[in-house]
Design a protein around this motif. Structure first.
Motif, short mmCIF file in Angstrom:
data_model
loop_
_atom_site.label_atom_id
_atom_site.label_comp_id
_atom_site.label_asym_id
_atom_site.label_seq_id
_atom_site.Cartn_x
_atom_site.Cartn_y
_atom_site.Cartn_z
N HIS A 146 10.44 -1.84 -2.20
CA HIS A 146 9.37 -0.96 -1.75
C HIS A 146 8.04 -1.68 -1.93
CE1 HIS A 146 12.67 1.65 -3.07
NE2 HIS A 146 12.26 2.50 -2.14
N SER A 147 7.10 -1.39 -1.02
CA SER A 147 5.72 -1.78 -1.26
C SER A 147 4.90 -0.58 -0.83
CB SER A 147 5.35 -3.03 -0.47
OG SER A 147 4.07 -3.47 -0.89
N VAL A 148 4.32 0.10 -1.78
CA VAL A 148 3.74 1.43 -1.51
C VAL A 148 2.29 1.47 -1.96
CG1 VAL A 148 5.98 2.55 -1.72
CG2 VAL A 148 4.50 2.38 -3.73
N GLY A 159 -4.08 1.25 -4.61
CA GLY A 159 -3.31 0.24 -5.34
C GLY A 159 -2.01 0.03 -4.60
N GLU A 160 -1.78 -1.20 -4.20
CA GLU A 160 -0.51 -1.50 -3.54
C GLU A 160 0.47 -1.98 -4.59
OE1 GLU A 160 -0.81 -3.80 0.01
OE2 GLU A 160 1.36 -4.06 0.20
N GLN A 161 1.66 -1.39 -4.58
CA GLN A 161 2.64 -1.69 -5.62
C GLN A 161 3.94 -2.14 -5.01
OE1 GLN A 161 2.26 -1.42 -9.17
NE2 GLN A 161 4.03 -2.73 -8.84
N ASP A 162 4.35 -3.35 -5.35
CA ASP A 162 5.68 -3.81 -4.96
C ASP A 162 6.66 -3.44 -6.06
OD1 ASP A 162 3.98 -5.62 -6.35
OD2 ASP A 162 5.35 -7.30 -5.99
N TYR A 163 7.72 -2.76 -5.68
CA TYR A 163 8.79 -2.38 -6.61
C TYR A 163 10.06 -3.15 -6.26
CZ TYR A 163 6.24 1.97 -7.94
OH TYR A 163 5.35 2.90 -8.39
N TYR A 164 10.83 -3.46 -7.27
CA TYR A 164 12.10 -4.17 -7.10
C TYR A 164 13.17 -3.34 -7.79
CZ TYR A 164 8.69 -7.77 -5.99
OH TYR A 164 7.63 -8.45 -5.45
N LEU A 165 13.68 -2.35 -7.08
CA LEU A 165 14.57 -1.39 -7.73
C LEU A 165 16.03 -1.83 -7.63
CD1 LEU A 165 12.98 2.00 -6.62
CD2 LEU A 165 12.37 0.50 -8.51
N PRO A 166 16.72 -1.85 -8.76
CA PRO A 166 18.14 -2.22 -8.74
C PRO A 166 18.98 -1.20 -7.96
CG PRO A 166 17.22 -2.39 -10.96
CD PRO A 166 16.21 -1.65 -10.13
N THR A 171 -1.26 -9.46 0.14
CA THR A 171 -1.19 -8.39 1.13
C THR A 171 -2.37 -8.53 2.09
OG1 THR A 171 -1.05 -6.01 1.48
CG2 THR A 171 -2.41 -6.75 -0.36
N ARG A 172 -2.34 -7.76 3.16
CA ARG A 172 -3.30 -7.95 4.24
C ARG A 172 -3.68 -6.61 4.84
NH1 ARG A 172 1.33 -9.17 3.99
NH2 ARG A 172 1.04 -11.30 3.32
N PRO A 173 -4.61 -5.91 4.22
CA PRO A 173 -4.97 -4.59 4.72
C PRO A 173 -5.61 -4.64 6.11
CG PRO A 173 -5.82 -4.95 2.49
CD PRO A 173 -5.32 -6.25 2.98
N HIS A 174 -5.32 -3.57 6.85
CA HIS A 174 -5.87 -3.42 8.21
C HIS A 174 -6.07 -1.93 8.44
CE1 HIS A 174 -6.28 -3.91 12.56
NE2 HIS A 174 -5.46 -2.88 12.68
N ASN A 202 1.49 -6.69 7.36
CA ASN A 202 2.87 -7.10 7.58
C ASN A 202 3.53 -5.77 7.89
OD1 ASN A 202 5.65 -7.38 7.28
ND2 ASN A 202 5.39 -9.18 5.98
N LEU A 203 3.80 -5.53 9.16
CA LEU A 203 4.16 -4.18 9.60
C LEU A 203 5.53 -3.75 9.11
CD1 LEU A 203 2.46 -4.58 13.03
CD2 LEU A 203 1.69 -3.12 11.16
N ILE A 204 6.32 -4.72 8.73
CA ILE A 204 7.61 -4.39 8.11
C ILE A 204 7.33 -3.70 6.77
CG2 ILE A 204 9.74 -5.36 7.17
CD1 ILE A 204 9.18 -7.79 9.14
N GLU A 205 6.38 -4.25 6.05
CA GLU A 205 6.04 -3.65 4.76
C GLU A 205 5.36 -2.29 4.96
OE1 GLU A 205 4.33 -6.42 2.00
OE2 GLU A 205 5.47 -8.09 2.85
N ALA A 206 4.56 -2.18 6.03
CA ALA A 206 3.88 -0.91 6.30
C ALA A 206 4.87 0.19 6.67
CB ALA A 206 2.87 -1.10 7.41
N ALA A 207 5.77 -0.14 7.61
CA ALA A 207 6.59 0.91 8.20
C ALA A 207 7.92 1.10 7.48
CB ALA A 207 6.84 0.58 9.67
N ILE A 208 8.44 0.04 6.89
CA ILE A 208 9.78 0.15 6.29
C ILE A 208 9.70 0.19 4.76
CG2 ILE A 208 12.05 -0.93 6.11
CD1 ILE A 208 11.66 -2.00 8.94
#
Lengths: 143, 406
Positions: free
Chosen positions: B281-283, B243-250, B316-319, B371-377
């Protein structure tokens, strides 16, 4: 023709309404005297035709009427999140008010319009979150 | 005399009476009325413009009138939910007739660490204590009978919308529960595929709950199992449920992440953070590193894994780095033939997809949002650690790195 009759009726009613309607302010807060997520004051008695203004002191709240907790003939109101609405109450009786996202946390209040010394029948009988019910009960006892 | 007709000398409340009472009189025709509004902050959140209560009463009446469903003779089975990335025990090809599959999910609001390195945390809203919620697996024409409970210590209202179901906002309209309540919903799995489910309490609370982890997936297998484009059966040895989860933490002013005492306390600030559409975060599976290092997924050369990827909110775009998608149902529908031999596949926000791969080389594979920014950062990386023998035919290091003199 019908419309003008109705507005005439409205103006007639207006002229016969009690002259000193007031506006009361209720704050929407993350933390207050009764705990977290509260309206302050949470029990408010006003006269027929008075207005309540809901103040967004803290963000993330709204004010809206609770279905089944309003006198017959009154109309539901729904504020947006962060919106400061003013509501004029013209029908006597007891009104339950909630903040939609924090209803389950017990962010509710009671507005009593007019002199009725008890809420209309069934006021507390609808399904509601436990925290809301506890606060409603305390608020009714505070009148 | 002039003093009396000068409105400036009249008390403010008196002016309100004069103006307000005309409105009040008009309002008396309809009851209480909203006479004005002032947005106190720049971002008031629109209310969903839902049909009025009469429409809902009509729906309720139709439900009461409806003939009971004929469930006689249907076998009942209970499916034990397990924590992601694992899948519940199930058959790939159904035996026997359609069944009623009973599942239970408990809503649990709990403080979860999102990233140990930065101390980022969230009062996650979960089904069964995990992000994502558990994977449910049934076959086409089975019935899912969900018991949904909310712990008494929870703070908020919850429900569930199954994209695989039909009617009542995916069941969302029939499952609103407060802390300490439970409800039971039965729905028929008519469409084969992998589908998202998520909480949807209404208005801005929908993304608020979904972006606090309240989502997961259902897999509805064809009764005769998965097939390739020519109708040949496809089977798998394992499922990896991601499950990929985008979080928007204050954040605080100094850039650190805010902490809160209770679920629900971060509502206003979360809405502001979500409005940026830029996740902090996207985890995978709830937190940074949940499926890497010692938590990596395991497999072996020759084994086939079905990777189920759920993203309830955002594209998202899994690889699979070092591998492929041999058979990919990127839209999630098992009614369609799978695509084959893909490098990267696309999962639309609000859907789940599935990709099947048979490992051919041992070693570490990274499974990422490419999106390697999302993967790595932002955190969207998982690892597969695969045992087995290396195949030099597929790849060989002909010359190890050395000084070239170039």
């Amino acid at each position: 023709m019908l419309r003008s009759l109705i507005s005439t009726a409205a103006i007639t009613l207006a002229l016969s309404a009690p002259a000193f309607a007031e506006t009361f302010e209720v704050q929407m807060l993350n933390r207050g005297e009764e705990g977290t997520m509260v309206f302050e004051p949470s029990s408010l008695r006003i006269a027929t035709g008075d207005t309540v203004k809901f103040i967004a002191t803290d963000r993330g709240h709204n004010a809206e009427s609770v279905e089944g907790m309003m006198p017959e003939g009154s109309e539901a109101f729904v504020g947006k999140i962060n919106e400061e609405i003013e509501v004029t109450f013209d029908v006597d009786g007891y009104y339950g008010v909630k903040c939609k996202p924090h209803f389950a946390m017990g962010m509710v209040m009671v507005i009593a319009v007019g002199d009725g010394d008890a809420p209309q029948e069934g006021f507390l009988e609808g399904r509601m979150p436990r925290n809301a019910k506890q606060r409603f009960e305390a608020q009714l006892n505070a009148f | 005399m002039t003093k009396f007709i000068n409105p400036g000398l009249l008390p403010t409340s008196r002016r309100n009476v004069l103006r307000g009472s005309v409105l009040a009189g008009a309002a008396a025709m309809t009851g209480s009325m909203v006479t004005g509004s002032t947005p106190s902050v720049p971002n008031p959140v629109p209310n969903p413009n839902l049909p009025d209560a009469r429409v809902l009463r009509v729906q309720q009446r139709e439900m009461e009138r409806a003939a009971p469903a004929d469930l006689s003779g249907l076998e009942r089975v209970r499916q034990k939910m397990v924590r992601p990335p694992f899948a519940p025990e199930h058959e790939q090809v159904a035996t026997g007739d359609p069944k009623i599959v009973e599942v239970e999910m408990v809503v649990d609001e709990r403080l979860m660490v999102v990233d140990e390195d930065t101390g980022a945390s969230i009062w996650a809203m979960t089904y069964n204590g995990s992000v994502p919620g558990p994977l449910i697996i049934v076959h086409q024409d089975d019935y899912v009978e969900l018991t949904l409970k909310s712990l008494s210590r929870n703070q908020l209202e919850h429900n569930i919308d199954f994209h695989a179901s039909t009617g009542a906002l995916g069941g969302g309209g029939l499952t609103h529960i407060y802390p300490g309540e439970e409800t039971v919903l039965r729905w028929k799995a008519t469409k084969p595929g992998v589908f998202t489910y998520h909480c949807a309490p209404g208005g801005a609370m929908i993304p608020y709950h979904v972006c606090h982890g309240m989502n997961g997936a259902v897999m509805v297998l064809p009764r005769d199992g998965l097939k390739d484009g020519d109708g040949n059966p496809l089977t798998y040895d394992d499922i990896a449920y991601i499950g990929e989860q985008d979080y928007y933490l204050p954040r605080n002013e100094d850039g650190t992440f805010k902490t809160y005492a209770n679920a629900g306390d971060d509502y206003a600030e979360s809405l502001e953070a979500m409005r940026t559409l830029t996740p902090t975060h996207s985890v995978f599976n709830g937190s940074v590193g949940a499926l890497t290092g010692t938590n990596a997924l395991r497999s072996e050369v020759g084994k086939t894994v079905l990777m189920i990827h759920n993203q309830a909110n955002r594209d998202t775009r899994p690889h699979l780095i070092g591998g492929h998608g041999n058979f990919v149902w990127e839209s999630g529908s098992f009614s369609d033939a799978p695509q084959t031999g893909l490098e990267t596949w696309f999962i639309r926000g609000g859907s789940a997809g599935a990709a099947m791969y048979t490992f051919e080389q041992p070693g570490v594979y990274a499974y990422v949002n490419h999106n390697l920014i999302e993967a790595a950062i932002l955190g969207a990386t998982a690892h597969f650690v695969v045992d087995g023998e290396w195949d030099n035919d597929l790849m060989e290091q002909v010359v190890a790195p050395r000084t070239s003199g170039a």
